[in-house]
Each structure stands twice: as structure tokens, then as C-alpha cells.
Write an enzyme that holds these catalytic residues in place. Structure first.
Site: not given
Ligand code: TRP
Length: 332
Positions: A114, A197, A194
């Protein structure tokens, strides 16, 4: 009778659920309700660690509650609650913060990812995310934590924190174990990444037959299978993975056999999958619609979940205050 083992898992209130969430998480959680005492938290404080819109947060929490209830979380047997409403989550996180070395947190893969993806948005909450997660779990003395494989390092960290707490202050928390689902990682329609969204490669739980088919019919399968007459390999095909989640054994076996023998083509295989998906998703979508039209029922379930969770949380914190030597000042 011995008390049922406790389960905790966290639901990110981050929008519409997709098939990857459904097969990877929900299908793993539902059967646990039969022989465990399950507590499912909608983790709004965790959702705050990435960019979020305060105007949408309440709706996102509501949608998450609806999705999971419609999928089969049973509020009679299990607790469904909103993390931030039980303030003990953050209180315990503070205590655990004081025994968690910074080095342990800086090694966590999701933090590194992140930080790299969003270098302008690196803050204490992001760094501390796994400690709050550990607090979520141990606040209820959960022993089993159903999660996806990306969460396994967080569970390892939780276990280390538990061991440290127990050795410093006396045996208090059980060491929780991760429980992974049966369906391996579900890939997106691109067949490579994977399902996610942000990559726009998802099938969503609330899509209609037409929408599902439009996406399924062009989804990537075994890329080595160029023609209908070529034999395929189900083991490298994402459609086959989804079959394992949605189809009865006989269909799974049939598709695997006929794919290998070039007896059926990818479109045939996808049609069978579509029918089985609709079987599962149709009733779920009905329940979603029903709950959406009865918000008071949903708020009541969350309120009741809060009340039951709060009781356990207060008990655990009483014990923690005792262990760390401040309980005298909590006795009023
Ligand atoms: N980190 C989890 C995720 O991204 C969500 C979560 C928060 C969680 N607290 C938890 C999962 C406690 C299991 C147990 O999906």
C-alpha cells in the site's frame, strides 16, 4: 457441553461484493455458524486507512450488512456488528500497540504494497492496521479466523502479539488460527489477476443473468486452447475454479472430463456455470432486495449485534485492565 469455539472475521465495507469475495470469504464463513460461535465485524475503522468518502461510509456499512445477511449470515446464531460501535476494539488496540515492536509491522507485506501504491497516503493508521486487526480478534478470544490467503501474515502477527502479551502479563488470549477457504484464489475475467474491483475484472453478486452472461462469455479460459477441437486443461482455467464454487460435483467432473477430451467447448462449459451461479445467486438477490426495503430490520440486527458484542468486549477488557494493573480505576 463445552462452549463453542469463537470465530471472528472482518468485513470491509468497501462496496459491492463480487464472486471472489463470495467464494473466497463468505462460503468459508457460512458453514462455521453450525459449530462455532461466530462474530462478524464490519470493519469501518479499517476502511478508513485508505482513501474513503465520509458521505458514503454509512451507506457502505449498510450495504455490507445487507450483502452478508443475504448471503446467509444468521443473526440468530451469529453476531453481526459495526467495529467502531464497540469502542473496546480501539482501546485494546492501544494496549497491544505498546507491546508490538515497530519492526514487526514494517515487515507486513500489505503495508509495503500500500505504501508503494499510494506514497502520498502513508499514515500511522495504515502502519497500525494489523494491530487493530489483532485487537478485533483477541477482544472476543476468537480461536479461528476465516480469511483469504492475503491475510495470513496478519494472523501470524496476531499470534506473535498474543504470545508476547501472554508472556508479559500472564495467559490471557488464545492463539488464533487462520482458516482458509476451499476455493483457491478466484481470478478476474482476465484470467490473470485476482478478481478485484479496482481492476474492473469482476462478476458481481447483484448482477442479472444478462449481465453475468455478457461478462462470462468473453472471460479468459485456458489460453492454450485455441480451437473448439483442442483439448483443454481445467486446472489452469478460472471458469473451472468457479465451477468448483458453484456447481454440483457431477457438473464439475463432467466439465473437467469433457474439457480434457474436447467433448465440450468453453462456451458450453460457461453455460453450465451460468445456470449453477444463478441457482445460488437468484435467492441471494431476492433477499438483498427484501432487506433493502426494510432498513429498520437491518439497523436492529446491527444494534443487537452491538449489544451482544459489547458484553463480551467489556469482560475481556476487565481482564486486560487487571493484567496491566489499572483495574482499580475501572471499577465504577
Ligand atoms: N484485514 C481484513 C481484510 O482486509 C479485514 C479484517 C479486519 C479482519 N479485522 C479483521 C479479518 C479481523 C479477520 C479478522 O479483509
Amino acid at each position: 457441553m463445552a462452549e463453542k469455539k469463537r470465530v471472528f472475521s472482518g468485513i470491509q465495507p468497501s462496496g459491492r461484493l463480487h464472486i471472489g469475495n463470495y467464494l473466497g470469504a463468505i462460503c468459508n464463513w457460512l458453514p462455521m455458524q453450525d459449530d462455532h460461535f461466530c462474530i462478524y465485524g464490519i470493519v469501518d475503522y479499517h476502511a478508513m486507512t485508505v482513501h474513503f468518502n465520509p458521505e458514503e461510509m454509512e451507506q457502505c456499512i449498510f450495504n455490507a450488512a445487507i450483502d452478508y445477511l443475504a448471503a446467509g449470515i444468521d443473526p440468530e446464531r451469529s453476531i453481526l456488528m459495526v467495529q467502531s460501535t464497540v469502542s473496546e476494539h480501539t482501546e485494546l488496540a492501544w494496549v497491544l500497540n505498546t507491546i508490538t515492536p515497530i519492526g514487526w509491522l514494517s515487515r507486513v507485506p500489505t503495508f509495503k504494497e500500500k505504501r508503494q501504491a499510494n506514497p502520498d497516503y502513508v499514515h500511522m493508521g495504515l502502519f497500525d492496521y494489523p494491530v487493530l486487526m489483532a485487537a478485533d480478534i483477541v477482544l472476543y478470544k476468537a480461536e479461528v479466523v476465516p480469511v483469504g490467503d492475503d491475510q495470513v501474515p496478519h494472523l501470524e502477527l496476531t499470534r506473535e502479539i498474543v504470545r508476547k502479551f501472554n508472556s508479559m502479563f500472564g495467559p490471557t488470549f488464545p492463539e488464533p488460527k487462520a482458516k482458509l477457504g476451499d476455493v483457491p484464489r478466484v481470478l478476474g475475467l482476465d484470467g490473470v489477476n485476482k478478481m478485484s474491483k479496482s481492476l474492473d475484472n469482476c462478476l458481481y453478486l447483484d448482477e442479472t443473468r444478462e449481465e453475468l452472461w455478457k461478462k462470462l462469455s468473453t472471460a479468459v479460459t485456458d489460453t492454450k486452447r485455441k480451437r473448439r477441437t483442442d483439448p483443454g486443461d481445467p486446472l489452469v482455467c478460472n471458469i473451472y475454479t468457479m465451477h468448483k464454487g458453484f456447481s454440483p460435483d457431477k457438473d464439475v467432473e463432467y466439465c473437467a472430463r469433457e474439457c480434457r477430451a474436447a467433448g465440450i467447448g468453453c462456451i458450453d462449459c460457461k453455460k453450465i456455470l451460468l445456470e449453477n451461479m444463478i441457482q445460488a445467486l437468484g435467492p441471494l438477490q431476492e433477499r438483498q432486495k427484501d432487506l433493502r426495503s426494510k432498513p429498520a430490520v437491518v439497523y436492529d440486527i446491527l444494534k443487537n449485534g452491538h449489544d451482544r458484542a459489547k458484553k463480551i468486549a467489556i469482560e475481556t477488557m476487565r481482564e486486560v485492565y487487571e493484567r496491566i494493573g489499572i483495574s482499580k480505576y475501572h471499577k465504577h
